[in-house]
Design a protein around this motif. Structure first.
Motif, PDB file in Angstrom:
ATOM      1  N   ALA A 377     -11.106 -10.963   3.121  1.00  0.00           N
ATOM      2  CA  ALA A 377     -11.644 -10.939   4.479  1.00  0.00           C
ATOM      3  C   ALA A 377     -12.019  -9.520   4.897  1.00  0.00           C
ATOM      4  CB  ALA A 377     -10.622 -11.523   5.460  1.00  0.00           C
ATOM      5  N   ALA A 378     -11.166  -8.549   4.555  1.00  0.00           N
ATOM      6  CA  ALA A 378     -11.466  -7.156   4.898  1.00  0.00           C
ATOM      7  C   ALA A 378     -12.715  -6.670   4.176  1.00  0.00           C
ATOM      8  CB  ALA A 378     -10.268  -6.275   4.530  1.00  0.00           C
ATOM      9  N   GLU A 379     -12.870  -7.060   2.929  1.00  0.00           N
ATOM     10  CA  GLU A 379     -14.061  -6.650   2.173  1.00  0.00           C
ATOM     11  C   GLU A 379     -15.328  -7.241   2.770  1.00  0.00           C
ATOM     12  OE1 GLU A 379     -15.771  -6.938  -2.438  1.00  0.00           O
ATOM     13  OE2 GLU A 379     -13.714  -7.549  -1.958  1.00  0.00           O
ATOM     14  N   ALA A 380     -15.252  -8.490   3.227  1.00  0.00           N
ATOM     15  CA  ALA A 380     -16.419  -9.127   3.828  1.00  0.00           C
ATOM     16  C   ALA A 380     -16.802  -8.460   5.147  1.00  0.00           C
ATOM     17  CB  ALA A 380     -16.147 -10.614   4.053  1.00  0.00           C
ATOM     18  N   LEU A 381     -15.818  -8.151   5.976  1.00  0.00           N
ATOM     19  CA  LEU A 381     -16.106  -7.506   7.263  1.00  0.00           C
ATOM     20  C   LEU A 381     -16.610  -6.079   7.079  1.00  0.00           C
ATOM     21  CD1 LEU A 381     -13.016  -8.722   9.351  1.00  0.00           C
ATOM     22  CD2 LEU A 381     -15.388  -9.525   9.541  1.00  0.00           C
ATOM     23  N   ALA A 382     -16.124  -5.393   6.057  1.00  0.00           N
ATOM     24  CA  ALA A 382     -16.505  -3.994   5.840  1.00  0.00           C
ATOM     25  C   ALA A 382     -17.967  -3.849   5.442  1.00  0.00           C
ATOM     26  CB  ALA A 382     -15.610  -3.373   4.772  1.00  0.00           C
ATOM     27  N   ARG A 383     -18.604  -4.924   5.004  1.00  0.00           N
ATOM     28  CA  ARG A 383     -20.022  -4.835   4.610  1.00  0.00           C
ATOM     29  C   ARG A 383     -20.919  -4.491   5.793  1.00  0.00           C
ATOM     30  NH1 ARG A 383     -18.971  -9.985   1.891  1.00  0.00           N
ATOM     31  NH2 ARG A 383     -18.346  -9.573  -0.278  1.00  0.00           N
ATOM     32  N   SER A 384     -20.438  -4.728   7.013  1.00  0.00           N
ATOM     33  CA  SER A 384     -21.239  -4.408   8.206  1.00  0.00           C
ATOM     34  C   SER A 384     -21.184  -2.933   8.564  1.00  0.00           C
ATOM     35  CB  SER A 384     -20.771  -5.245   9.391  1.00  0.00           C
ATOM     36  OG  SER A 384     -19.418  -4.956   9.704  1.00  0.00           O
ATOM     37  N   GLY A 385     -20.347  -2.164   7.877  1.00  0.00           N
ATOM     38  CA  GLY A 385     -20.247  -0.728   8.146  1.00  0.00           C
ATOM     39  C   GLY A 385     -19.031  -0.326   8.949  1.00  0.00           C
ATOM     40  N   VAL A 386     -18.167  -1.264   9.299  1.00  0.00           N
ATOM     41  CA  VAL A 386     -16.968  -0.936  10.063  1.00  0.00           C
ATOM     42  C   VAL A 386     -15.825  -0.627   9.101  1.00  0.00           C
ATOM     43  CG1 VAL A 386     -17.672  -2.425  11.967  1.00  0.00           C
ATOM     44  CG2 VAL A 386     -16.188  -3.333  10.169  1.00  0.00           C
ATOM     45  N   GLY A 387     -14.816   0.066   9.612  1.00  0.00           N
ATOM     46  CA  GLY A 387     -13.589   0.236   8.861  1.00  0.00           C
ATOM     47  C   GLY A 387     -12.684  -0.963   9.104  1.00  0.00           C
ATOM     48  N   VAL A 388     -11.881  -1.311   8.123  1.00  0.00           N
ATOM     49  CA  VAL A 388     -10.987  -2.466   8.244  1.00  0.00           C
ATOM     50  C   VAL A 388      -9.591  -2.054   7.787  1.00  0.00           C
ATOM     51  CG1 VAL A 388     -10.547  -4.862   7.619  1.00  0.00           C
ATOM     52  CG2 VAL A 388     -12.901  -4.044   7.783  1.00  0.00           C
ATOM     53  N   VAL A 389      -8.598  -2.359   8.615  1.00  0.00           N
ATOM     54  CA  VAL A 389      -7.192  -2.094   8.292  1.00  0.00           C
ATOM     55  C   VAL A 389      -6.419  -3.388   8.516  1.00  0.00           C
ATOM     56  CG1 VAL A 389      -5.116  -0.796   8.899  1.00  0.00           C
ATOM     57  CG2 VAL A 389      -7.339   0.341   8.917  1.00  0.00           C
ATOM     58  N   VAL A 390      -5.576  -3.728   7.558  1.00  0.00           N
ATOM     59  CA  VAL A 390      -4.755  -4.938   7.662  1.00  0.00           C
ATOM     60  C   VAL A 390      -3.350  -4.532   8.099  1.00  0.00           C
ATOM     61  CG1 VAL A 390      -3.803  -6.919   6.440  1.00  0.00           C
ATOM     62  CG2 VAL A 390      -6.107  -6.083   5.872  1.00  0.00           C
ATOM     63  N   LEU A 391      -2.879  -5.105   9.202  1.00  0.00           N
ATOM     64  CA  LEU A 391      -1.509  -4.868   9.675  1.00  0.00           C
ATOM     65  C   LEU A 391      -0.648  -6.032   9.220  1.00  0.00           C
ATOM     66  CD1 LEU A 391       0.260  -2.960  11.489  1.00  0.00           C
ATOM     67  CD2 LEU A 391      -0.084  -4.663  13.294  1.00  0.00           C
ATOM     68  N   PRO A 392       0.312  -5.799   8.326  1.00  0.00           N
ATOM     69  CA  PRO A 392       1.118  -6.913   7.810  1.00  0.00           C
ATOM     70  C   PRO A 392       2.064  -7.470   8.860  1.00  0.00           C
ATOM     71  CG  PRO A 392       1.992  -4.813   7.039  1.00  0.00           C
ATOM     72  CD  PRO A 392       0.717  -4.496   7.767  1.00  0.00           C
ATOM     73  N   TYR A 393       2.592  -8.634   8.576  1.00  0.00           N
ATOM     74  CA  TYR A 393       3.567  -9.250   9.476  1.00  0.00           C
ATOM     75  C   TYR A 393       4.826  -8.392   9.513  1.00  0.00           C
ATOM     76  CZ  TYR A 393       6.963 -12.520  11.405  1.00  0.00           C
ATOM     77  OH  TYR A 393       7.937 -13.102  12.171  1.00  0.00           O
ATOM     78  N   ASP A 394       5.324  -8.151  10.723  1.00  0.00           N
ATOM     79  CA  ASP A 394       6.499  -7.315  10.914  1.00  0.00           C
ATOM     80  C   ASP A 394       7.450  -8.024  11.868  1.00  0.00           C
ATOM     81  OD1 ASP A 394       8.096  -5.096  12.410  1.00  0.00           O
ATOM     82  OD2 ASP A 394       7.303  -4.067  10.648  1.00  0.00           O
ATOM     83  N   ARG A 395       8.684  -8.252  11.442  1.00  0.00           N
ATOM     84  CA  ARG A 395       9.639  -8.992  12.272  1.00  0.00           C
ATOM     85  C   ARG A 395       9.952  -8.262  13.573  1.00  0.00           C
ATOM     86  NH1 ARG A 395      14.803 -10.503   8.889  1.00  0.00           N
ATOM     87  NH2 ARG A 395      14.988  -8.228   8.973  1.00  0.00           N
TER      88      ARG A 395
END
Length: 431
Positions: A377-395
């Motif tokens: 999903a991050a790779e697909a969104l990054a094609r538009s030129g934006v940066g993408v960061v994934v925040l993992p689940y945190d209890r």
């Protein structure tokens, strides 16, 4: 990654505490210098430029300077700011932050011009709003959960002790810290928004606030522009509120210094200040005129201003996106969230001004058993030129309440530092 920074003490102004190799706990402080290409009024009292501090080097202490105005009388012509009391995130000995002190000398003395203040308020005629408690500030969870389970923390410690990953982690953290600490010559405004409620927008704003306040040594302001029962003060550990954006717009004057302005702001326990959008009253909102006035007036005092904005397509949100140097778009890491974000990015790409190169998308995991392939999903969104960061689940984040960096998971701390570095890189490059 190692634990979070210990809170500063009154005898150590501007000190950054860190453990070697810790992303969110790495030491360092940024001072102003050449950086942003655009012209504008200088940031109030930024220090001289110094090289960024390595994540593996000892913590440094900033130069001593005058104490803050909290609890001291305001200058003639202004209501006396009432000091705030704070929950010290459960840590004894924490204190309210003093204003940034760099090489430039700032004093709170001087004379005030006569006549009415903006909005027709006469000097000394406005007693100021009452102090009110923050909604939910007194609620305490039965047990404070760490972001990582015990087994995961033990395995990570073993890998650091007997593997070669520790050196690589320190090198990566040092590079990220250097990007977060980039100097600026004019204030950078970073807007955090989302396309729907519950995506984690306020949580991301609070994480960025913690990160910038820890690593940077210029003044950092966190502003709440999502005023309707916003949870940002509670997430940052604030117990009570008084002055809001609407109040401050009637008081701000061009002749005011940083020490004057911070008397009307809420000092945060880990450094920096908060300007609430409301006192938690239903229906209280910020209009476009108030937002523009406050942001323009405060830009010269703060190196970084974080805005927790309302969700799109609100009018204030669109105005904030248009005027900011960098944007953070928060979306849940779900199939629907990614699809909706793609549509929003297409809309942003159709605007006359190129905003995508200064936009970072944050995919927030809402469940420990998420089925979405976040990498794809991050790779697909990054094609538009934006940066993408994934925040993992945190209890710890999922539990709500005050965000304590020492209870965040290692992956969460690393993601927060990476996000701050990505956003700052794009904000500094904005023209």
């Amino acid at each position: 990654m190692a634990g979070a920074p210990a809170p500063r003490t009154a005898s150590e102004p501007g000190t950054a505490h860190a453990a070697p190799g810790a992303a969110l706990a790495a030491p360092g402080a940024a001072t102003a210098g050449p950086g942003a290409p655009d012209a504008g009024p200088p940031v109030g009292a930024l220090g001289s430029a110094t090289p960024p501090v390595s994540a593996a080097s000892p913590a440094s202490t900033g130069p001593a300077g005058p104490s803050g105005p909290v609890g001291t009388p305001a200058r003639a012509g202004h209501p006396t700011p009432q000091p705030y009391a704070h929950d010290a995130l459960g840590t004894p000995g924490a204190h309210t932050a003093a204003p940034f002190t760099g090489t430039a000398t700032r004093t709170s003395g001087g004379t005030r011009p006569d006549g009415p203040l903006p909005g027709g308020v006469r000097p000394g005629s406005a007693p100021g709003p009452d102090t009110v408690p923050v909604l939910g500030a007194g609620a305490k969870s039965a047990r404070l959960r760490h972001g990582d389970p015990v087994l995961r923390r033990v395995v990570r410690l073993a890998r650091h002790a007997f593997g070669s990953s520790a050196a690589r982690a320190v090198a990566e953290s040092t590079e990220l810290v250097a990007q977060v600490q980039q100097p600026v010559t004019t204030g950078r405004q970073i807007v955090v928004t989302s396309i729907r409620g519950g995506a984690g927008k306020t949580t991301i704003t609070a994480l960025l606030s913690r990160t910038f306040n820890h690593f940077r040594h210029d003044p950092v302001l966190t502003l709440e522009a999502d005023a309707a029962l916003g949870t940002l003060p509670a997430r940052l550990g604030v117990d009570q509120l008084r002055w809001t954006c609407t109040d401050l717009v009637q008081i701000l004057r061009p002749s005011m210094q940083l020490t004057d302005v911070t008397g009307y702001l809420v000092p945060l326990t880990d450094g920096g200040w908060l300007l609430p959008g409301s006192q938690g009253r239903i229906g209280a909102r910020i209009d476009i005129a108030t937002y523009r006035t406050v942001m323009v007036a405060l830009r010269r005092y703060f190196g970084v201003t974080l805005v927790d904005c309302e969700t799109l397509p609100g009018e204030v949100a669109r105005t904030a996106l248009d005027t900011a140097q960098a944007r953070v778009l928060v979306t849940p890491a779900t199939t629907e969230g990614v699809a909706s974000t793609g549509a929003v990015l297409d809309w942003l790409g159709s605007l006359p001004v190129a905003v995508l190169p200064r936009t970072v998308v944050v995919l927030t995991a809402t469940s420990p058993d998420a089925s979405l392939d976040a990498g794809a999903a991050a790779e697909a969104l990054a094609r538009s030129g934006v940066g993408v960061v994934v925040l993992p689940y945190d209890r710890h984040l999922a539990s709500g309440g005050v965000i304590r960096t020492d209870h965040l998971g290692a992956a969460t701390r690393q993601a927060a530092t990476r996000l701050a570095a990505e956003v700052m890189q794009r904000a500094v490059g904005a023209r």
